[in-house]
Enzyme design. Structure first.
Site, PDB file in Angstrom:
ATOM      1  N   HIS A 115     -25.538  19.026 -32.977  1.00  0.00           N
ATOM      2  CA  HIS A 115     -25.890  17.528 -33.377  1.00  0.00           C
ATOM      3  C   HIS A 115     -26.163  17.039 -34.712  1.00  0.00           C
ATOM      4  O   HIS A 115     -26.083  15.443 -34.835  1.00  0.00           O
ATOM      5  CB  HIS A 115     -26.152  16.536 -32.197  1.00  0.00           C
ATOM      6  CG  HIS A 115     -26.231  17.285 -31.168  1.00  0.00           C
ATOM      7  ND1 HIS A 115     -26.606  16.215 -29.592  1.00  0.00           N
ATOM      8  CD2 HIS A 115     -24.774  17.653 -30.631  1.00  0.00           C
ATOM      9  CE1 HIS A 115     -25.285  16.599 -28.863  1.00  0.00           C
ATOM     10  NE2 HIS A 115     -24.529  17.446 -28.902  1.00  0.00           N
ATOM     11  N   GLY A 175     -35.080  21.855 -21.690  1.00  0.00           N
ATOM     12  CA  GLY A 175     -35.500  20.176 -22.547  1.00  0.00           C
ATOM     13  C   GLY A 175     -34.441  19.457 -22.302  1.00  0.00           C
ATOM     14  O   GLY A 175     -33.956  18.670 -23.306  1.00  0.00           O
ATOM     15  N   LEU A 194     -38.383  19.938 -17.403  1.00  0.00           N
ATOM     16  CA  LEU A 194     -39.472  19.044 -16.572  1.00  0.00           C
ATOM     17  C   LEU A 194     -39.103  19.113 -15.597  1.00  0.00           C
ATOM     18  O   LEU A 194     -39.887  19.149 -14.573  1.00  0.00           O
ATOM     19  CB  LEU A 194     -40.280  17.958 -17.828  1.00  0.00           C
ATOM     20  CG  LEU A 194     -40.891  16.894 -16.830  1.00  0.00           C
ATOM     21  CD1 LEU A 194     -41.891  18.282 -17.469  1.00  0.00           C
ATOM     22  CD2 LEU A 194     -41.370  15.612 -17.712  1.00  0.00           C
TER      23      LEU A 194
HETATM   24  N1  APR Z   1     -40.471  19.619 -21.196  1.00  0.00           N
HETATM   25  C1  APR Z   1     -39.996  20.167 -21.527  1.00  0.00           C
HETATM   26  N2  APR Z   1     -38.557  19.469 -20.488  1.00  0.00           N
HETATM   27  C2  APR Z   1     -38.970  17.610 -21.219  1.00  0.00           C
HETATM   28  C3  APR Z   1     -40.501  17.265 -20.802  1.00  0.00           C
HETATM   29  C4  APR Z   1     -41.366  18.038 -21.629  1.00  0.00           C
HETATM   30  N3  APR Z   1     -42.468  17.948 -22.390  1.00  0.00           N
HETATM   31  N4  APR Z   1     -39.739  16.671 -21.592  1.00  0.00           N
HETATM   32  C5  APR Z   1     -38.965  15.363 -21.163  1.00  0.00           C
HETATM   33  N5  APR Z   1     -38.345  16.744 -20.895  1.00  0.00           N
HETATM   34  C6  APR Z   1     -36.802  17.359 -20.194  1.00  0.00           C
HETATM   35  C7  APR Z   1     -36.243  16.032 -19.365  1.00  0.00           C
HETATM   36  O1  APR Z   1     -36.507  15.556 -17.872  1.00  0.00           O
HETATM   37  C8  APR Z   1     -35.038  15.644 -19.778  1.00  0.00           C
HETATM   38  O2  APR Z   1     -34.224  16.493 -18.589  1.00  0.00           O
HETATM   39  O3  APR Z   1     -35.946  16.996 -21.014  1.00  0.00           O
HETATM   40  C9  APR Z   1     -34.691  16.564 -20.613  1.00  0.00           C
HETATM   41  C10 APR Z   1     -34.506  15.846 -21.970  1.00  0.00           C
HETATM   42  O4  APR Z   1     -32.929  14.948 -21.781  1.00  0.00           O
HETATM   43  P1  APR Z   1     -32.430  14.041 -22.715  1.00  0.00           P
HETATM   44  O5  APR Z   1     -33.226  13.243 -23.577  1.00  0.00           O
HETATM   45  O6  APR Z   1     -31.074  13.524 -21.867  1.00  0.00           O
HETATM   46  O7  APR Z   1     -31.727  14.444 -23.874  1.00  0.00           O
HETATM   47  P2  APR Z   1     -31.191  15.939 -24.246  1.00  0.00           P
HETATM   48  O8  APR Z   1     -30.315  16.455 -23.188  1.00  0.00           O
HETATM   49  O9  APR Z   1     -31.611  16.661 -25.596  1.00  0.00           O
HETATM   50  O10 APR Z   1     -29.969  14.953 -24.564  1.00  0.00           O
HETATM   51  C11 APR Z   1     -28.691  15.210 -25.298  1.00  0.00           C
HETATM   52  O11 APR Z   1     -27.512  12.625 -25.988  1.00  0.00           O
HETATM   53  O12 APR Z   1     -27.674  10.478 -26.962  1.00  0.00           O
HETATM   54  C12 APR Z   1     -27.794  12.071 -27.121  1.00  0.00           C
HETATM   55  O13 APR Z   1     -27.364  13.718 -29.091  1.00  0.00           O
HETATM   56  C13 APR Z   1     -28.275  13.548 -28.155  1.00  0.00           C
HETATM   57  O14 APR Z   1     -29.313  15.765 -28.574  1.00  0.00           O
HETATM   58  C14 APR Z   1     -28.488  14.156 -27.186  1.00  0.00           C
HETATM   59  C15 APR Z   1     -28.238  14.750 -26.162  1.00  0.00           C
END
Ligand code: APR
Length: 244
Positions: free
Chosen positions: A118, A185, A211
């Site tokens: 990304h 994550g 998580l």
């Molecule tokens: N350890 C493990 N997992 C965690 C922790 C932690 N300390 N804190 C949060 N999480 C988990 C949450 O439960 C959630 O399922 O990480 C995940 C984060 O999800 P999102 O916020 O949706 O992030 P991501 O999956 O990276 O998003 C994907 O969406 O808008 C975009 O481009 C952006 O790259 C990003 C994409």
């Protein structure tokens, strides 16, 4: 993981996908948790080409704030980023780390077989000459491209909604050849990354470390739920004890 039970004594080829959850314990907000970035900002305003065309100052300001967090001395790679760098350094098979994160914490932890699918927060791309250049400070709608000198043509080197993620061919080839796919994550809400597990699950072992259960949690052979700084070093220790 039963890769070694397939009668195949060669170390599994690994692809690891990470998302915002791996950087949460370094002090960076995720996107979709309660206090996530998408609760405070509208995706269509700050993460689409149309939003940038409408209000470049707003978009540059949003990414300037994210970039400022990366310069905060309190924001450092955590034990999960470090464990993945250690796995890469000692792994006897193929290894690729694919991150959806635009932060530079994997890079700073020492990962090098790394794809930022990304894009990268600390880089800018010129809409005129297409050069990708380092941009670790603030950008404004007037900033000049360090390569061609054009003013007002720099955009964050970030993949927005509606745009094609980077290096998909290389990622596809690694997924084709992988024996173990690990997702860490990430909520599994954004494609194509969310679809990687479906691509590989019929021929590779699959593991989720998150998580809480992600949207596609049921698609994985195994899911472990907890904090990345606990789960990832434990997983890496297991893998290196067996194969390192
Ligand atoms: N350890 C493990 N997992 C965690 C922790 C932690 N300390 N804190 C949060 N999480 C988990 C949450 O439960 C959630 O399922 O990480 C995940 C984060 O999800 P999102 O916020 O949706 O992030 P991501 O999956 O990276 O998003 C994907 O969406 O808008 C975009 O481009 C952006 O790259 C990003 C994409």
């Amino acid at each position: 993981m039963d890769a070694d039970l397939r009668g195949d004594m060669k170390p599994p080829n690994i692809v690891i996908l990470t998302g915002a959850g791996i950087s949460q314990e370094s002090g960076l907000h995720t996107f979709r948790d309660g206090d996530g970035l998408w609760a405070k900002h509208r995706i269509e305003d700050v993460a689409t080409p149309e939003g940038f065309a409408r209000n470049p100052a707003l978009v540059q300001g949003f990414y300037n704030a994210r970039r400022a967090q990366l310069r905060d001395p309190a924001v450092q790679p955590n034990a999960a980023h470090q464990a993945l760098a250690e796995l890469e350094a000692h792994w006897p098979g193929e290894f690729l780390l694919v991150t959806q994160n635009i932060d530079n914490l994997h890079d700073r932890a020492g990962s090098s077989r790394l794809i930022h699918m990304h894009g990268e927060l600390a880089k800018a791309r010129c809409l005129r000459c297409h050069a990708v250049t380092v941009a670790d400070g603030d950008l404004t709608p007037e900033s000049a491209c360090p390569e061609c000198g054009a003013a007002g043509k720099l955009r964050p080197h970030v993949v927005w909604f509606g745009e094609m993620p980077l290096q998909m061919e290389r990622i596809g080839a690694a997924l084709d050849a992988c024996d173990l796919f690990v997702s860490i994550g990430t909520s599994g809400a954004v494609y194509p990354a969310a679809g990687f597990v479906q691509e590989v699950r019929h021929r590779a072992d699959t593991l989720e470390l998150n998580l809480e259960p992600s949207e596609g949690s049921h698609l994985f052979d195994e899911a472990r739920h907890g904090h990345a700084t606990q789960l990832v070093p434990g997983f890496v220790r297991e893998m290196l004890a067996k194969w390192g």
